[in-house]
Design an enzyme around this catalytic site. Structure first.
Site, mmCIF file in Angstrom:
data_model
loop_
_atom_site.group_PDB
_atom_site.id
_atom_site.type_symbol
_atom_site.label_atom_id
_atom_site.label_comp_id
_atom_site.label_asym_id
_atom_site.label_seq_id
_atom_site.Cartn_x
_atom_site.Cartn_y
_atom_site.Cartn_z
ATOM 1 N N ASN A 61 0.871 -1.179 0.000
ATOM 2 C CA ASN A 61 0.000 0.000 0.000
ATOM 3 C C ASN A 61 0.904 1.222 0.000
ATOM 4 O O ASN A 61 1.458 1.582 1.032
ATOM 5 C CB ASN A 61 -0.889 -0.050 1.255
ATOM 6 C CG ASN A 61 -1.739 1.196 1.414
ATOM 7 O OD1 ASN A 61 -1.825 2.022 0.516
ATOM 8 N ND2 ASN A 61 -2.368 1.322 2.574
ATOM 9 N N TRP A 62 1.032 1.836 -1.178
ATOM 10 C CA TRP A 62 1.968 2.970 -1.293
ATOM 11 C C TRP A 62 1.393 4.259 -0.707
ATOM 12 O O TRP A 62 2.103 5.255 -0.608
ATOM 13 C CB TRP A 62 2.348 3.193 -2.766
ATOM 14 C CG TRP A 62 3.253 2.130 -3.319
ATOM 15 C CD1 TRP A 62 3.778 1.061 -2.660
ATOM 16 C CD2 TRP A 62 3.754 2.056 -4.666
ATOM 17 N NE1 TRP A 62 4.583 0.322 -3.505
ATOM 18 C CE2 TRP A 62 4.583 0.911 -4.743
ATOM 19 C CE3 TRP A 62 3.592 2.835 -5.809
ATOM 20 C CZ2 TRP A 62 5.239 0.530 -5.915
ATOM 21 C CZ3 TRP A 62 4.239 2.465 -6.974
ATOM 22 C CH2 TRP A 62 5.064 1.317 -7.034
ATOM 23 N N LYS A 63 0.106 4.252 -0.385
ATOM 24 C CA LYS A 63 -0.552 5.446 0.192
ATOM 25 C C LYS A 63 -0.290 6.660 -0.706
ATOM 26 O O LYS A 63 -0.158 6.511 -1.909
ATOM 27 C CB LYS A 63 -0.096 5.665 1.637
ATOM 28 C CG LYS A 63 -0.253 4.389 2.466
ATOM 29 C CD LYS A 63 -0.118 4.609 3.951
ATOM 30 C CE LYS A 63 -0.287 3.275 4.663
ATOM 31 N NZ LYS A 63 -0.296 3.404 6.109
ATOM 32 N N HIS A 81 -9.579 0.901 4.790
ATOM 33 C CA HIS A 81 -8.325 1.181 5.501
ATOM 34 C C HIS A 81 -8.617 2.173 6.631
ATOM 35 O O HIS A 81 -9.431 3.080 6.469
ATOM 36 C CB HIS A 81 -7.290 1.757 4.533
ATOM 37 C CG HIS A 81 -5.929 1.809 5.135
ATOM 38 N ND1 HIS A 81 -5.564 2.791 6.035
ATOM 39 C CD2 HIS A 81 -4.869 0.976 5.026
ATOM 40 C CE1 HIS A 81 -4.324 2.551 6.429
ATOM 41 N NE2 HIS A 81 -3.875 1.459 5.845
ATOM 42 N N GLU A 98 -7.105 4.657 7.667
ATOM 43 C CA GLU A 98 -6.922 6.080 7.313
ATOM 44 C C GLU A 98 -8.148 6.611 6.578
ATOM 45 O O GLU A 98 -8.518 7.770 6.739
ATOM 46 C CB GLU A 98 -5.641 6.241 6.477
ATOM 47 C CG GLU A 98 -4.398 6.042 7.349
ATOM 48 C CD GLU A 98 -3.179 5.504 6.624
ATOM 49 O OE1 GLU A 98 -3.145 5.528 5.374
ATOM 50 O OE2 GLU A 98 -2.250 5.041 7.317
ATOM 51 N N GLU A 135 -5.468 -4.926 10.573
ATOM 52 C CA GLU A 135 -4.486 -3.871 10.773
ATOM 53 C C GLU A 135 -4.804 -3.113 12.062
ATOM 54 O O GLU A 135 -5.612 -2.178 12.049
ATOM 55 C CB GLU A 135 -4.520 -2.880 9.600
ATOM 56 C CG GLU A 135 -4.194 -3.513 8.262
ATOM 57 C CD GLU A 135 -3.581 -2.497 7.309
ATOM 58 O OE1 GLU A 135 -2.505 -2.789 6.781
ATOM 59 O OE2 GLU A 135 -4.154 -1.417 7.114
ATOM 60 N N GLY A 148 2.271 2.388 10.799
ATOM 61 C CA GLY A 148 3.225 3.481 10.642
ATOM 62 C C GLY A 148 3.897 3.900 11.936
ATOM 63 O O GLY A 148 4.548 4.939 11.991
ATOM 64 N N SER A 182 3.240 -1.964 10.525
ATOM 65 C CA SER A 182 4.680 -2.055 10.790
ATOM 66 C C SER A 182 5.260 -3.439 10.509
ATOM 67 O O SER A 182 6.208 -3.868 11.172
ATOM 68 C CB SER A 182 5.012 -1.586 12.210
ATOM 69 O OG SER A 182 4.608 -0.230 12.375
#
Ligand code: PGA
Length: 255
Positions: free
Chosen positions: A9-11, A100, A102, A172, A178, A218
């Protein structure tokens, strides 16, 4: 045996040249690793505008599949700035991350909206990677299992058996994303086993046995092997470490 997966997941990272360089490195390294057909299915999820260019570098029928990080719940229409699942499918995406944390936190996506997005993705032929996970507060209040059961029930379990077959689940824990703080293997395994039980009671034992449940938060080149050795951990959804080719390829080959 269940299929293993590692999704990057490159975000909201990387420019076009950076994305092209990273993709080329990953493709080359996987070729050198002799990444065989029994190995994990690799998925790369870049930002929307990067998808066609990254897709071209991955090549048709290549070993690495393309995924998006989100999609809109409607098929098409007057939704300025949004992207449909149908469009994503037409430019070569096979997967889409939905739910997700976020997106839940910053864009207020709730289980009801996500249940619609899942339908839209599946109708367009995409395989959703549906994310669940608790905050630190929820964990400390000892409410992790109730919280995740609700995310699954309200967001996911409205799908038919046939639709559910296409879904991957990612656990997650928000406190691990992160932050450099990974769930211990025991914590990850405990929640993964719980998710599988929930799938068994919503669907059946076969569905539970076939569903890939990925760990995210992580996960890196140092801890992936231990996490992936757990019986209910079928791979990972990787953020930060997916932006470094060597680390990502090490994770992909950590089974
Ligand atoms: P992280 O992110 O690997 O950087 O913790 C994981 C994710 O958000 O999918």
């Amino acid at each position: 045996m269940r299929q293993k997966f590692v999704a990057g997941n490159w975000k909201m990272n990387l420019t076009l040249p950076e994305a092209q360089a990273l993709t080329s490195e990953i493709v080359q390294m996987l070729r050198d690793e002799q990444h065989g057909p029994e190995a994990a299915q690799v998925v790369i999820c870049p930002s929307y505008p990067l998808l066609p260019a990254v897709g071209r570098l991955l090549g048709e029928g290549g070993k690495v599949a393309l995924g998006a990080q989100n999609c809109h719940q409607k098929e098409s229409g007057a939704y300025t700035g949004e992207v449909s699942a149908k469009l994503l499918q037409s430019i070569g995406c096979q997967y889409v991350i939905l739910g997700h944390s976020e997106r839940r936190q910053y864009f207020h996506e709730d289980n009801e909206l996500l249940s619609q997005k899942l339908k839209a993705a599946l109708a367009a032929g995409l395989r959703p990677i549906f994310c669940v996970g608790e905050s630190l507060e929820t964990r400390e209040a000892d409410e992790t299992f109730d919280f995740i059961a609700k995310q699954l029930k309200d967001g996911l379990f409205h799908l038919s058996n046939e639709e559910f077959d296409k879904v991957l689940i990612a656990y997650e824990p928000i406190w691990a994303i992160g932050t450099g703080k990974t769930a211990s293997t025991a914590q990850a395994q405990e929640v993964h086993a719980f998710i599988r039980e929930q799938v068994a009671s919503a669907y059946d034992a076969e569905a539970a046995n076939n569903t890939a449940i990925l760990y995210g938060g992580s996960c890196n080149a140092q801890n992936a092997r231990e996490l992936f050795s757990q019986p209910d951990v079928d791979g990972g959804l990787i953020g930060g470490a997916s932006l470094k080719s060597r680390d990502f390829v090490t994770i992909v080959t950590s089974f």
